[in-house]
Design a protein around this motif. Structure first.
Motif, short mmCIF file in Angstrom:
data_model
loop_
_atom_site.label_atom_id
_atom_site.label_comp_id
_atom_site.label_asym_id
_atom_site.label_seq_id
_atom_site.Cartn_x
_atom_site.Cartn_y
_atom_site.Cartn_z
N ASN A 10 0.87 -1.18 0.00
CA ASN A 10 0.00 0.00 0.00
C ASN A 10 0.91 1.23 0.00
N LYS A 12 0.03 4.28 -0.23
CA LYS A 12 -0.62 5.46 0.37
C LYS A 12 -0.41 6.67 -0.56
N GLU A 160 -5.29 -5.25 10.67
CA GLU A 160 -4.23 -4.27 10.91
C GLU A 160 -4.49 -3.55 12.23
N ALA A 164 -0.16 -0.50 15.29
CA ALA A 164 1.02 -1.10 14.67
C ALA A 164 1.31 -0.52 13.29
N ILE A 165 0.40 0.32 12.78
CA ILE A 165 0.56 0.85 11.42
C ILE A 165 1.52 2.03 11.41
N GLY A 166 2.62 1.87 10.71
CA GLY A 166 3.58 2.95 10.55
C GLY A 166 4.32 3.33 11.82
N GLY A 198 -1.33 -6.81 8.75
CA GLY A 198 -0.66 -5.56 8.41
C GLY A 198 -0.31 -4.78 9.66
N SER A 200 3.49 -2.56 10.30
CA SER A 200 4.95 -2.57 10.43
C SER A 200 5.58 -3.91 10.05
C1 PEP Z 1 -0.59 -0.08 5.96
O1 PEP Z 1 -0.49 0.98 5.36
O2 PEP Z 1 -1.60 -0.74 5.81
C2 PEP Z 1 0.50 -0.51 6.84
C3 PEP Z 1 0.37 -1.64 7.45
O3 PEP Z 1 1.59 0.34 6.96
P1 PEP Z 1 3.02 -0.04 7.61
O4 PEP Z 1 3.46 -1.35 7.00
O5 PEP Z 1 3.90 1.08 7.24
O6 PEP Z 1 2.80 -0.18 9.09
#
Ligand code: PEP
Length: 245
Positions: A10, A12, A160, A164-166, A198, A200
């Motif tokens: 993704n 983004k 996700e 944990a995202i980003g 999802g 990181s």
């Molecule tokens: C995401 O954008 O869905 C995501 C999981 O981002 P990242 O891998 O950077 O945490």
């Protein structure tokens, strides 16, 4: 039944034409790892150009409108994504749920529109840090599933955890395994549906996460923006099928 793995990137709101070189590099991996599916969701502006060079790499959108057409300035319909050559669309990402106030009912409407247009929806669900700390992760995920899933069971789920995202944080392997089992138990077509993790995912943790039985792949943000880190994640996926094509 063994499910084919899916490693999805993704991008983004990142990527200019020069970023298409990443897809060219990943294309070679899609030939070597034809036992699994690779998806890249670039910004919508790059979809037609990405499709031209993608080879076996699948190209997807990051969102779509629930209506086919009309007075919705700035929006893109599922039919338009399909027309541009996309075959998947990510829906209900936490950044859209938070930043665009998207509710689960809206995600369901978008998923239904995507399916009608011939796109495979990747429906994102996830709990916040405070919800997990309060012991409400399963409650939240259960409700999101109930309210976000379309009637037609042809979709991919991406679990996700928002925290944990980003962030560089990942859920523990035990928590990922437990949540994926919880999710699968609640899906009408549970055993046939791919459930991605999802949050990181990076080359250093991908092998351990992707080895979990009910994890059928990964939705990758930051690490999909470089060919070397994304290809290392692809490489870390276990082989569930003999290579084909
Ligand atoms: C995401 O954008 O869905 C995501 C999981 O981002 P990242 O891998 O950077 O945490």
């Amino acid at each position: 039944m063994a499910r084919r793995m899916l490693i999805a990137g993704n991008w983004k709101m990142n990527g200019l034409r020069q970023s298409l070189g990443i897809i060219e590099e990943i294309r070679a991996f899609a030939i070597v790892r034809s036992d699994l599916d690779i998806l890249i969701a670039p910004p919508a502006t790059l979809i037609p150009a990405a499709v031209k060079i993608a080879g076996l790499v699948k190209i997807g959108g990051q969102d779509c409108h629930s209506k086919r057409s009309g007075a919705h300035t700035g929006d893109i319909s599922a039919e338009m994504l399909k027309d541009a050559g996309a075959t998947y669309v990510i829906l209900g990402h936490s950044e859209r749920r938070a930043g665009h106030n998207e509710k689960s009912a809206m995600v369901r409407a978008k998923a239904t529109a995507a399916q009608s247009a011939g796109l495979m929806p990747v429906i994102c669900i996830g709990e916040s840090e405070s919800e997990r700390r309060a012991g409400k992760a399963e409650l939240v995920i259960g409700r999101q599933l109930e309210e976000s899933l379309p009637h037609d069971t042809d979709y991919v789920i991406a679990y996700e955890p928002i925290w944990a995202i980003g962030t560089g944080l990942t859920a523990s392997l035990d928590d990922i395994a437990a949540m994926h089992i919880f999710i699968r138990d609640r899906l009408p077509a549970g055993k046939d549906v791919k459930i991605l993790y999802g949050g990181s995912v990076k080359p250093e943790n991908a092998a351990a996460i992707l080895a979990i039985e009910d994890v059928d792949g990964a939705l990758v943000g930051g690490a999909s923006l470089k060919a070397d880190s994304f290809s290392a994640i692809i490489d870390a996926a276990p082989i569930r099928f003999a290579a084909s094509k």
